[in-house]
Design an enzyme around this catalytic site. Structure first.
Site, short mmCIF file in Angstrom:
data_model
loop_
_atom_site.label_atom_id
_atom_site.label_comp_id
_atom_site.label_asym_id
_atom_site.label_seq_id
_atom_site.Cartn_x
_atom_site.Cartn_y
_atom_site.Cartn_z
NE ARG A 27 -7.75 29.69 29.41
CZ ARG A 27 -9.05 29.77 29.28
NH1 ARG A 27 -9.67 29.30 29.97
NH2 ARG A 27 -9.60 30.42 28.18
CG ASP A 28 -10.89 27.11 26.83
OD1 ASP A 28 -11.50 26.32 28.00
OD2 ASP A 28 -11.55 27.80 25.89
CG HIS A 220 -12.97 31.63 23.62
ND1 HIS A 220 -11.47 31.37 23.88
CD2 HIS A 220 -13.60 30.72 24.28
CE1 HIS A 220 -11.43 30.34 24.54
NE2 HIS A 220 -12.69 29.88 24.84
CG HIS A 222 -16.20 26.29 23.60
ND1 HIS A 222 -15.20 25.22 24.31
CD2 HIS A 222 -15.46 27.58 23.86
CE1 HIS A 222 -14.52 25.80 24.94
NE2 HIS A 222 -14.56 27.04 24.89
CB CYS A 253 -16.00 19.84 30.90
SG CYS A 253 -15.74 19.34 32.30
ZN LIG Z 1 -13.26 28.38 26.34
#
Ligand SMILES: [Zn+2]
Length: 303
Positions: A27-28, A220, A222, A253
């Site tokens: 997903r992510d 969650h 990063h 991204c």
């Molecule tokens: Zn994320």
């Protein structure tokens, strides 16, 4: 892994010395990739992840496939995963009423519903002011719980926002309380932009646990600036036993400078093994997953 003590996948406290990882690569990890994976390719990856010992996977999101073609076919994928891997906790991300409707139509038992507490991030992502988006989300959580779904409510930008910088912790706590009161069994604090520091993780986790002691808490994270593992360690130290990770550190991204991927599943497994905490995940089998992603996406992921 028969015989290995493991946590109940959906909720409840993890066994001592055990953490649960929720795999986010499908997903992510894929939502910003130019190469669109087919449902068959995603199913192959689910199979490899399950074989590696992953027990909980967010397989996609119920968003408009015209806006995010990477997430097309999520309903079909969910149906197949639920049929073929009944012991895997199959989750998906829902951001609005239409998405919830689609997820319920698939007979999903567990969903991640997620809202941003940062004003500009909320306006850009869902076209709503953060306060309005939270009102909408609280209603959605109630609806999902009433439909018999176990809800994980995510708070995006809980540790800050690229546009606005710091997000007031009082805002995060107020959101968390409303989401838990609406019936969310799990609260997920998301460092969407990768701005968190270990001290901040420790402090916010403690405050959230005190505010909603009945809810399970997950993180969650990063890896912007290489802080991902340090933040994960801080979260573990503060009592968190459930973490989102993505094989190969996928996510973020690739077109926006400065936003890194999720904490890599293999790095999290190595970290926990080093401190004697079991994840149930086999590193050699996980390496197969990373290699498959590399072949499909046409680039090297291992750093
Ligand atoms: Zn994320």
């Amino acid at each position: 892994m028969p015989g290995t003590p493991g946590p109940e996948a959906g909720g409840g406290p993890a066994a001592p010395g055990f953490v649960l990882l929720e795999e986010q690569s499908l997903r992510d990890g894929l939502q910003n990739e130019a190469r669109l994976l087919t449902v068959a390719e995603k199913l192959e990856l689910v199979g490899l992840l399950a074989a590696a010992g992953i027990r909980r996977i967010q397989v996609g999101s119920f968003v408009d496939p015209r806006r995010m073609p990477q997430m097309a076919g999520t309903g079909e994928l969910v149906a197949q995963v639920q049929a073929d891997w009944p012991h895997l906790l199959c989750s998906a991300l829902v951001l609005n009423a239409r998405g919830l409707e689609r997820a319920l139509a698939c007979g999903m038992h567990h969903l991640s519903l997620s809202v941003s507490v940062a004003e500009s991030h909320s306006r850009r992502n869902v076209g709503r002011a953060a306060a309005d988006a939270l009102d909408d989300m609280v209603a959605l959580v109630r609806g999902a719980v009433a439909a018999g779904v176990r809800v994980r409510a995510g708070v995006q930008c809980a540790f800050g926002c690229l546009q606005e910088g710091d997000v007031d912790e009082a805002t995060v706590l107020a959101a968390v309380k409303r989401l838990a009161a609406a019936g969310a069994a799990e609260i997920n604090l998301a460092d969407t932009a990768g701005l968190a520091t270990p001290f901040q993780v420790r402090r916010l986790v403690a405050r959230v646990r005190a505010a909603v002691p009945e809810a399970r808490l997950s993180l969650h994270l990063h890896d912007t600036g290489g802080q991902g593992l340090a933040n994960l360690a801080a979260g573990y130290g503060a009592g968190v036993r459930l973490f989102d990770t993505a094989a190969g550190g996928l996510g973020g991204c690739p077109f926006v400078e400065g936003v890194a991927g999720n904490v890599a599943t293999e790095e999290a497994v190595r970290f926990f093994e080093a401190i004697g905490v079991a994840t149930g995940v086999d590193l050699a089998a996980l390496a197969q997953v990373v290699r498959r992603y590399e072949a499909l996406l046409g680039r090297t992921l291992v750093r």
